[in-house]
Motif scaffolding. Structure first.
Motif, PDB file in Angstrom:
ATOM      1  N   ALA A  23      36.988  11.748   9.216  1.00 21.37           N
ATOM      2  CA  ALA A  23      37.070  11.384  10.700  1.00 21.37           C
ATOM      3  C   ALA A  23      37.397  12.159  11.497  1.00 21.37           C
ATOM      4  O   ALA A  23      36.838  12.438  12.606  1.00 21.37           O
ATOM      5  N   ALA A  24      38.346  13.245  11.368  1.00 17.23           N
ATOM      6  CA  ALA A  24      38.567  13.992  12.353  1.00 17.23           C
ATOM      7  C   ALA A  24      37.550  15.061  12.501  1.00 17.23           C
ATOM      8  O   ALA A  24      37.227  15.580  13.552  1.00 17.23           O
ATOM      9  N   LEU A  25      36.947  15.554  11.394  1.00 14.41           N
ATOM     10  CA  LEU A  25      35.647  16.523  11.572  1.00 14.41           C
ATOM     11  C   LEU A  25      34.476  15.683  11.970  1.00 14.41           C
ATOM     12  O   LEU A  25      33.931  16.455  12.983  1.00 14.41           O
ATOM     13  N   LEU A  26      34.156  14.606  11.881  1.00 12.87           N
ATOM     14  CA  LEU A  26      33.317  14.026  12.523  1.00 12.87           C
ATOM     15  C   LEU A  26      33.290  14.008  14.000  1.00 12.87           C
ATOM     16  O   LEU A  26      32.442  14.084  14.807  1.00 12.87           O
ATOM     17  N   GLY A  27      34.835  13.448  14.338  1.00 12.36           N
ATOM     18  CA  GLY A  27      34.966  13.600  15.932  1.00 12.36           C
ATOM     19  C   GLY A  27      35.166  14.805  16.371  1.00 12.36           C
ATOM     20  O   GLY A  27      34.646  15.090  17.805  1.00 12.36           O
ATOM     21  N   ALA A  28      35.247  15.868  15.625  1.00 13.04           N
ATOM     22  CA  ALA A  28      35.237  17.206  16.281  1.00 13.04           C
ATOM     23  C   ALA A  28      33.766  17.694  16.367  1.00 13.04           C
ATOM     24  O   ALA A  28      33.554  18.537  17.538  1.00 13.04           O
ATOM     25  N   LEU A  29      32.958  17.378  15.324  1.00 13.75           N
ATOM     26  CA  LEU A  29      31.585  18.010  15.662  1.00 13.75           C
ATOM     27  C   LEU A  29      30.410  16.982  16.122  1.00 13.75           C
ATOM     28  O   LEU A  29      29.315  17.363  15.877  1.00 13.75           O
ATOM     29  N   SER A  30      30.821  15.794  16.303  1.00 16.76           N
ATOM     30  CA  SER A  30      29.690  15.203  17.067  1.00 16.76           C
ATOM     31  C   SER A  30      30.146  14.739  18.324  1.00 16.76           C
ATOM     32  O   SER A  30      31.215  14.988  18.839  1.00 16.76           O
ATOM     33  N   ALA A  31      29.393  13.588  18.872  1.00 17.89           N
ATOM     34  CA  ALA A  31      29.600  13.174  20.239  1.00 17.89           C
ATOM     35  C   ALA A  31      30.469  11.751  20.239  1.00 17.89           C
ATOM     36  O   ALA A  31      30.812  11.489  21.515  1.00 17.89           O
ATOM     37  N   VAL A  32      31.249  11.558  18.986  1.00 17.35           N
ATOM     38  CA  VAL A  32      31.898  10.375  18.914  1.00 17.35           C
ATOM     39  C   VAL A  32      33.270  10.760  19.303  1.00 17.35           C
ATOM     40  O   VAL A  32      33.815  12.014  19.026  1.00 17.35           O
ATOM     41  N   PRO A  33      33.868  10.356  20.189  1.00  9.64           N
ATOM     42  CA  PRO A  33      35.296  10.910  20.935  1.00  9.64           C
ATOM     43  C   PRO A  33      36.160  10.803  19.535  1.00  9.64           C
ATOM     44  O   PRO A  33      36.405   9.944  18.571  1.00  9.64           O
ATOM     45  N   ILE A  34      37.079  12.056  19.662  1.00  5.29           N
ATOM     46  CA  ILE A  34      37.989  12.027  18.493  1.00  5.29           C
ATOM     47  C   ILE A  34      39.096  10.964  18.395  1.00  5.29           C
ATOM     48  O   ILE A  34      39.479  10.688  17.301  1.00  5.29           O
TER      49      ILE A  34
END
Length: 61
Positions: free
Chosen positions: A26-37
């Motif tokens: 989840a943290a990686l997804l937030g860091a690498l995408s447009a989804v807010p962390i």
């Protein structure tokens, strides 16, 4: 009950691994995408809590 650690992983080791993996992903997804962390971390925390609760309730079956 034996005091010595088991040679192989227990079911709780797998539960903790799944909880850690969900938080990390989840943290990686937030860091690498447009989804807010904060949103990605919140969803990852909910998944980790669900795994923990499901694993605990599964112990009582």
């Amino acid at each position: 009950m034996s005091v010595m650690p088991a040679d192989e992983p227990t079911r709780f080791d797998y539960l903790l691994g799944a909880m850690g993996a969900s938080l990390f992903c989840a943290a990686l997804l937030g860091a690498l995408s447009a989804v807010p962390i904060y949103l990605a971390a919140s969803v990852g925390s909910l998944i980790a809590a669900g795994v923990g609760i499901g694993g605990t309730l599964g112990e009582y079956e």
